[in-house]
Enzyme design. Structure first.
Site, short mmCIF file in Angstrom:
data_model
loop_
_atom_site.label_atom_id
_atom_site.label_comp_id
_atom_site.label_asym_id
_atom_site.label_seq_id
_atom_site.Cartn_x
_atom_site.Cartn_y
_atom_site.Cartn_z
N ARG A 239 0.87 -1.19 0.00
CA ARG A 239 0.00 0.00 0.00
C ARG A 239 0.90 1.24 0.00
NH1 ARG A 239 -2.18 1.03 5.43
NH2 ARG A 239 -0.83 2.84 5.34
N HIS A 243 -3.65 4.65 4.26
CA HIS A 243 -4.76 3.70 4.29
C HIS A 243 -6.02 4.34 3.71
CE1 HIS A 243 -8.32 1.92 6.19
NE2 HIS A 243 -7.69 0.81 5.91
N TYR A 252 3.91 6.32 11.14
CA TYR A 252 4.23 4.95 11.59
C TYR A 252 5.11 4.13 10.63
CZ TYR A 252 0.10 3.94 8.69
OH TYR A 252 -0.80 3.86 7.66
C1 LIG Z 1 -15.12 -5.00 12.14
C2 LIG Z 1 -14.23 -3.82 11.87
N1 LIG Z 1 -13.22 -3.53 12.73
C3 LIG Z 1 -12.41 -2.46 12.49
C4 LIG Z 1 -12.63 -1.66 11.40
C5 LIG Z 1 -11.73 -0.45 11.15
N2 LIG Z 1 -10.84 -0.69 10.01
C6 LIG Z 1 -11.13 -0.25 8.78
S1 LIG Z 1 -9.98 -0.68 7.65
C7 LIG Z 1 -9.03 -1.45 8.82
C8 LIG Z 1 -7.73 -2.11 8.44
C9 LIG Z 1 -7.87 -3.04 7.29
O1 LIG Z 1 -6.64 -3.55 6.92
P1 LIG Z 1 -6.50 -4.66 5.83
O2 LIG Z 1 -7.56 -5.67 5.95
O3 LIG Z 1 -5.09 -5.14 5.88
O4 LIG Z 1 -6.80 -3.88 4.47
P2 LIG Z 1 -5.99 -2.72 3.78
O5 LIG Z 1 -6.55 -1.43 4.32
O6 LIG Z 1 -4.55 -2.88 4.12
O7 LIG Z 1 -6.25 -2.86 2.32
C10 LIG Z 1 -9.64 -1.38 10.08
C11 LIG Z 1 -9.08 -1.95 11.31
C12 LIG Z 1 -13.70 -1.99 10.54
N3 LIG Z 1 -13.96 -1.30 9.43
N4 LIG Z 1 -14.47 -3.07 10.79
#
Ligand SMILES: Cc1ncc(C[n+]2csc(CCOP(=O)(O)OP(=O)(O)O)c2C)c(N)n1
Length: 344
Positions: A239, A243, A252
């Site tokens: 990425r 985010h 970070y």
């Molecule tokens: C159930 C839930 N917990 C927490 C969140 C907050 N949240 C949104 S995106 C994210 C991280 C996602 O990371 P990843 O799955 O690695 O996807 P990336 O953003 O790296 O593509 C979090 C913790 C959420 N949307 N839903």
């Protein structure tokens, strides 16, 4: 090397370019305060475009939120995407979703949900239904590596393994789940191997290599369609951006890490491949860059000018027959809107 026509190779490249141009424009618009929020896919274009290329148009996609490239490959227009980001009256979700929470039913793409990983059990359920109906379609669902820590990941994979559903799980391991690095997400050596525990195959693929993504997804899709059951693909990518527009990754992570990955850019890599085949020239690059920018700019302008959704539409789409109490609420809302109009 998969068998792909020259025309398709060029179309794949153009779709990756369009994905990047669209992302960049939407991020700029957010920075200008014209959009509330955006999630880009910078550096992950090969993963989204390549995986979608491997599917039939009839297959259903259950996306996460960095799949802009998959929508564009399916034939969703940047105009349709821009309307959703602006949440205007022409947005299919009628302004009731956050930007990037697309829904393109006419292209067999299911609505994005904000809670992580809920799309996995949905994709497995739809695939199981297809299997029971002897419908040859498969479902492909996307997730990030962070999403693999949610309960729904295990629910989805377990059910898919037991019922041998025609599902492809496409996990984009882009190194970070907001500020949580991959290292503290799992004690497993990789994410692909988690499929073994559920009784099916996991495949590790270079997510920045468009052709490798196509081969891996096509194999998994063919296997699912012919009754071989699910596959978990882990596409290793990065990425490059934040985010989301609410994130500041400089807090970070180190610049050197980002720079090292920029050198592995999937678009530049595929460009070198096309150039070697005589399919890419600087003139063509200029032509498609300009065309993509003009199309995205025009789409954003049109989306900004489009009227807001009509207030009464908040009652639509939940029930096929709107229950009496909601009909009454809708009438009340229309009355009060009329009264405030008259009072002005
Ligand atoms: C159930 C839930 N917990 C927490 C969140 C907050 N949240 C949104 S995106 C994210 C991280 C996602 O990371 P990843 O799955 O690695 O996807 P990336 O953003 O790296 O593509 C979090 C913790 C959420 N949307 N839903």
């Amino acid at each position: 090397m998969p068998e792909i026509s020259d025309a398709d190779l060029k179309a794949l490249y153009r779709t990756m370019v369009m994905t990047r141009v669209f992302d960049q424009r939407m991020i700029t618009l957010q920075r200008q305060g014209r959009l509330g929020f955006y999630l880009g896919s910078l550096g992950e274009e090969a993963a989204s475009v390549g995986s979608a290329f491997a599917l039939w148009a009839e297959d259903w996609i259950f996306p996460c939120y960095r799949e802009q490239g998959a929508y564009l490959w399916r034939g969703v227009t940047v105009q349709e995407m821009a309307h959703q980001c602006y949440g205007n009256g022409l947005d299919y979700t009628k302004g009731r979703q956050m930007p990037v929470h697309y829904s393109f039913r006419h292209k067999n793409i299911v609505s994005i949900s904000s809670p992580l990983t809920v799309q996995l059990p949905q994709a497995v359920g739809a695939a199981w239904a297809a299997k029971l109906r002897k419908d040859p379609i498969i479902t492909l669902t996307y997730l990030g590596e962070g999403a693999s820590s949610q309960g729904d990941f295990h629910v989805g994979l377990n059910f898919a393994g037991v019922y041998k559903t025609p599902t492809v799980f496409f996990l984009r391991n882009n190194g970070w789940a907001i500020s949580t690095p991959r290292e503290v997400q799992t004690a497993s050596e990789n994410f692909a191997m988690k499929a073994n525990a559920y009784g099916f195959e996991g495949v590790l693929v270079d997510g920045n290599d468009l052709l490798a993504v196509i081969v891996a997804t096509k194999r998994a899709a063919d296997k699912a369609r012919s009754g071989g059951g699910p596959t978990l693909i882990e596409a290793v990518t990065y990425r490059v951006g934040g985010h989301s527009t609410s994130d500041d990754p400089s807090v970070y992570r180190k610049d050197e890490e980002v720079k090292a990955w920029e050198a592995k850019d999937p678009i530049a890599r595929f460009q070198r491949f096309l150039a070697k085949k005589g399919l890419w020239t600087p003139e063509w690059e200029l032509e498609i860059q300009e065309a993509c920018k003009a199309e995205v700019l025009a789409a954003a302008e049109a989306a900004e000018k489009a009227p807001a959704p009509a207030p009464e539409t908040i009652f639509d789409d939940v029930f096929s027959d709107i229950p009496r109490f909601l009909q009454e609420q809708r009438a009340e809302l229309m009355d009060s809107l009329q009264q405030s109009k008259e009072a002005r």
